[in-house]
Design a protein around this motif. Structure first.
Motif, mmCIF file in Angstrom:
data_model
loop_
_atom_site.group_PDB
_atom_site.id
_atom_site.type_symbol
_atom_site.label_atom_id
_atom_site.label_comp_id
_atom_site.label_asym_id
_atom_site.label_seq_id
_atom_site.Cartn_x
_atom_site.Cartn_y
_atom_site.Cartn_z
ATOM 1 N N UNK A 51 0.832 -1.204 0.000
ATOM 2 C CA UNK A 51 0.000 0.000 0.000
ATOM 3 C C UNK A 51 0.865 1.252 0.000
ATOM 4 N N UNK A 52 1.920 1.226 0.846
ATOM 5 C CA UNK A 52 2.752 2.413 0.942
ATOM 6 C C UNK A 52 3.448 2.699 -0.390
ATOM 7 N N UNK A 53 3.962 1.635 -1.041
ATOM 8 C CA UNK A 53 4.635 1.821 -2.330
ATOM 9 C C UNK A 53 3.653 2.396 -3.352
ATOM 10 N N UNK A 54 2.445 1.862 -3.340
ATOM 11 C CA UNK A 54 1.441 2.302 -4.310
ATOM 12 C C UNK A 54 1.039 3.751 -4.063
ATOM 13 N N UNK A 55 0.813 4.102 -2.794
ATOM 14 C CA UNK A 55 0.369 5.455 -2.493
ATOM 15 C C UNK A 55 1.446 6.475 -2.871
ATOM 16 N N UNK A 56 2.711 6.095 -2.654
ATOM 17 C CA UNK A 56 3.812 6.991 -3.034
ATOM 18 C C UNK A 56 3.835 7.204 -4.541
ATOM 19 N N UNK A 57 3.714 6.092 -5.268
ATOM 20 C CA UNK A 57 3.743 6.184 -6.734
ATOM 21 C C UNK A 57 2.544 6.996 -7.235
ATOM 22 N N UNK A 58 1.370 6.768 -6.616
ATOM 23 C CA UNK A 58 0.159 7.475 -7.032
ATOM 24 C C UNK A 58 0.309 8.972 -6.803
ATOM 25 N N UNK A 59 0.898 9.320 -5.653
ATOM 26 C CA UNK A 59 1.084 10.737 -5.340
ATOM 27 C C UNK A 59 2.055 11.373 -6.326
ATOM 28 N N UNK A 60 3.130 10.657 -6.623
ATOM 29 C CA UNK A 60 4.141 11.199 -7.528
ATOM 30 C C UNK A 60 3.557 11.437 -8.921
ATOM 31 N N UNK A 61 2.683 10.543 -9.353
ATOM 32 C CA UNK A 61 2.126 10.645 -10.708
ATOM 33 C C UNK A 61 0.842 11.475 -10.755
ATOM 34 N N UNK A 62 0.322 11.832 -9.602
ATOM 35 C CA UNK A 62 -0.948 12.570 -9.587
ATOM 36 C C UNK A 62 -2.119 11.685 -9.978
ATOM 37 N N UNK A 63 -2.020 10.400 -9.617
ATOM 38 C CA UNK A 63 -3.072 9.453 -9.976
ATOM 39 C C UNK A 63 -4.270 9.564 -9.028
ATOM 40 N N UNK A 64 -5.477 9.560 -9.587
ATOM 41 C CA UNK A 64 -6.686 9.517 -8.770
ATOM 42 C C UNK A 64 -7.595 8.443 -9.331
ATOM 43 N N UNK A 65 -8.076 7.539 -8.497
ATOM 44 C CA UNK A 65 -9.036 6.565 -9.026
ATOM 45 C C UNK A 65 -10.322 7.297 -9.383
ATOM 46 N N UNK A 66 -11.047 6.785 -10.317
ATOM 47 C CA UNK A 66 -12.272 7.419 -10.779
ATOM 48 C C UNK A 66 -13.493 6.734 -10.169
ATOM 49 N N UNK A 67 -14.114 7.446 -9.241
ATOM 50 C CA UNK A 67 -15.226 6.847 -8.493
ATOM 51 C C UNK A 67 -16.379 6.478 -9.398
ATOM 52 N N UNK A 68 -16.599 7.306 -10.406
ATOM 53 C CA UNK A 68 -17.745 7.074 -11.274
ATOM 54 C C UNK A 68 -17.530 5.823 -12.114
ATOM 55 N N UNK A 69 -16.342 5.729 -12.690
ATOM 56 C CA UNK A 69 -16.056 4.536 -13.469
ATOM 57 C C UNK A 69 -16.066 3.311 -12.566
ATOM 58 N N UNK A 70 -15.503 3.477 -11.368
ATOM 59 C CA UNK A 70 -15.438 2.344 -10.452
ATOM 60 C C UNK A 70 -16.834 1.845 -10.094
ATOM 61 N N UNK A 71 -17.784 2.798 -10.019
ATOM 62 C CA UNK A 71 -19.134 2.404 -9.628
ATOM 63 C C UNK A 71 -19.728 1.423 -10.621
ATOM 64 N N UNK A 72 -19.217 1.424 -11.849
ATOM 65 C CA UNK A 72 -19.732 0.508 -12.847
ATOM 66 C C UNK A 72 -19.346 -0.927 -12.516
ATOM 67 N N UNK A 73 -18.221 -1.109 -11.848
ATOM 68 C CA UNK A 73 -17.828 -2.472 -11.497
ATOM 69 C C UNK A 73 -18.180 -2.825 -10.058
ATOM 70 N N UNK A 74 -18.010 -1.863 -9.135
ATOM 71 C CA UNK A 74 -18.289 -2.209 -7.742
ATOM 72 C C UNK A 74 -19.754 -2.072 -7.394
ATOM 73 N N UNK A 75 -20.532 -1.418 -8.278
ATOM 74 C CA UNK A 75 -21.955 -1.186 -8.011
ATOM 75 C C UNK A 75 -22.167 -0.238 -6.846
ATOM 76 N N UNK A 76 -21.147 0.500 -6.458
ATOM 77 C CA UNK A 76 -21.322 1.508 -5.408
ATOM 78 C C UNK A 76 -20.809 2.828 -5.933
#
Lengths: 345, 345
Positions: A51-76
């Motif tokens: 998790x820590x490695x991923x969060x660091x990489x995400x922060x460095x790249x400015x990555x944000x998961x897309x809640x709307x797109x995610x809702x299509x798979x998670x149904x939430x």
């Protein structure tokens, strides 16, 4: 708009324009793409180190998961629609809802209805945004409630119940509250009651009015005069003008909400040139902030708004997780708010 | 949740559970799938006859296009985030916003901020829901504004401007409004001015206070005493208590908003046992509904809220369509609201 989303539904955007995907984050963190995906999905797990490695990489790249797109798979979608009436709009309710939603990581899609016909438009939007649920502080047409049920979108009503269909609801005990008020007014010697109701279409008003009326009758009192208001200050003033024109001047005015009670007090003082409560007692219902202002110090029944909204959110999220859960009603007692607008026994 | 969406991003759900897709609608209507898609996409066209066939088939099947999935291809979510402060929450603003958004087919994702730190959470959500734009009636941290600009999410501020960065904004002319009030109070003979400000962090308060103070100085008046409030009724009462304790009792109290002015009036009448405006004049700013109630009849400056919000929505949608559009400020004059809380010349 210039923003883009990838088909995997996990995307951010770099300053330059190219979309940052979970693949980019996985590459940089040296983990699998599915680990990145799990890291941003509630209810799944990755190791703390990963998790820590991923969060660091995400922060460095400015990555944000897309809640709307995610809702299509998670149904939430974590979006809850809140429907309120424009007339009698309760600002404290909206502020409280927004605050409590935030503490649960839910987001609030706000709809106000002017007329019942607007419900069509609103319900259409609900489908479109795949809301997790609906919290309605206003009446919805029966057909829409049935549609929502059919599509398994849970709905919880605040202070609204239906006689003939079962709905989830969180209510304040209107009848009990009015009984308290009438009993205390009666004990202080009031016998000429008048009632200022809300619009006929409002069930809350009907419950409060019949609660008061039934209790007056049970105590052996005369049938009270009723003037119809619209839950607003101006409506309260107009209703009080109508009551003042009656042959028998009331000694206690029971209002279906605080805003109208405030209007009544102003009408009694400024137009009828009488004193509250010496010449006439006035009581409201809600526990709205202006009722506690020094000029009014309204005697009323305070609804436990925070508790009620917490309960409604609990009820809703439980049904998002388990749509088959049984329909439920929760009824909370209000609290007598003793001001100086009424002589009480 | 039981609802499902297909990969083409156009889905409804039948009662039985199976998802209704644009393919099903196309089959039933005897048209191509792309015709169904165009029929539900703004800015594209199908013939009236085809549209009617499609709408009939869609109604029969219970088909609803999915706005969220569509936003992934059209880059438009029709969602606008509205950010307001919890403290000094303006209910009329939220009700007006919701009403005007609905008339434009925009939906309102509401966020309230208690503290500036909450802005992190809110801005994260903005990415996630791919909002088309942000309308903020509260201060956002500079770093967040820059991030939004970088990602080309247009932002329009209501009554908020920044000294050192350019932002789109719609404001009421605070300085002009205060000048009107001071001029009329001065003309009626007031010379002992006091000011009740909002919190130091509020730019609107700073603008209103310096507007009043500068005008008093320009007219040759003494430096007014200033008490700091928090935009609430209770804050107004506390500020008035502080001013009452000053050696030189003011004859005119200028409040940075209406709620505090109402608190001042109650404190003057109920605690200081003085008359408004005979002993002391009180003026506010905003044109809030309770200020127009009979007990207060506040002299104030009414902000043209409807016009301001219409302008803000226009400004925002123009920039959703063209993110490169130049930054703009629009400033509207308020309107003097003459009540009975102040003697005016």
């Amino acid at each position: 708009m210039a923003r883009r989303a990838t088909t995997d539904g996990k995307a951010g955007t770099r300053g330059g324009g190219r979309t940052v995907t979970s693949y980019d984050v996985a590459q940089r963190a040296g983990v699998s793409q599915s680990a990145v995906s799990r890291c941003f999905t509630t209810g799944t797990s990755v190791s703390p180190q990963t998790r820590e490695r991923i969060m660091k990489a995400a922060a460095a790249l400015g990555y944000q998961p897309n809640a709307i797109a995610r809702s299509l798979t998670t149904k939430r979608s974590n979006l809850v629609a809140v429907v309120v009436a424009n007339l009698g709009f309760n600002p404290e309710l909206t502020a409280t809802l927004s605050r409590l939603f935030a503490s649960r990581d839910l987001n609030l899609l706000l709809f106000t209805l002017d007329h019942e016909e607007d419900a069509d438009r609103v319900v259409n939007q609900l489908w479109q945004y795949r809301v997790d649920g609906v919290l309605s502080a206003t009446h919805l047409p029966r057909g829409h409630i049935e549609q929502l049920a059919k599509r398994r979108v849970p709905v919880v009503f605040l202070n609204r119940v239906y006689d003939d269909i079962a709905v989830n609801s969180v209510c304040c005990d209107q009848v009990e509250g009015e009984r308290w008020l009438v009993d205390r007014l009666w004990a202080a010697g009031h016998r000429r009651f008048a009632i200022v109701s809300g619009p006929d279409s409002s069930l809350v008003s009907r419950q409060r009015v019949s609660g008061a009326r039934d209790r007056i009758a049970a105590l052996g009192g005369d049938e009270p005069a009723v003037a119809i208001g619209d839950f607003t200050y101006d409506g309260g003033r107009a209703a009080m003008r109508a009551l003042a024109a009656e042959a028998r001047r009331p000694d206690a005015v029971i209002c279906a909400n605080d805003m109208m009670a405030i209007g009544c007090i102003d009408e009694i003082r400024l137009e009828m040139k009488l004193k509250v409560p010496k010449d006439m007692s006035v009581v409201g219902f809600d526990g709205a902030a202006p009722g506690r202002w020094g000029s009014y110090a309204l005697t009323s029944v305070r609804q436990p708004v925070d508790v009620m909204i917490e309960a409604a959110i609990d009820m809703l999220t439980a049904r998002v997780d388990n749509p088959a859960m049984a329909t439920e009603k929760r009824v909370f007692s209000g609290e007598l708010q003793i001001g100086v607008s009424a002589r009480l026994g």
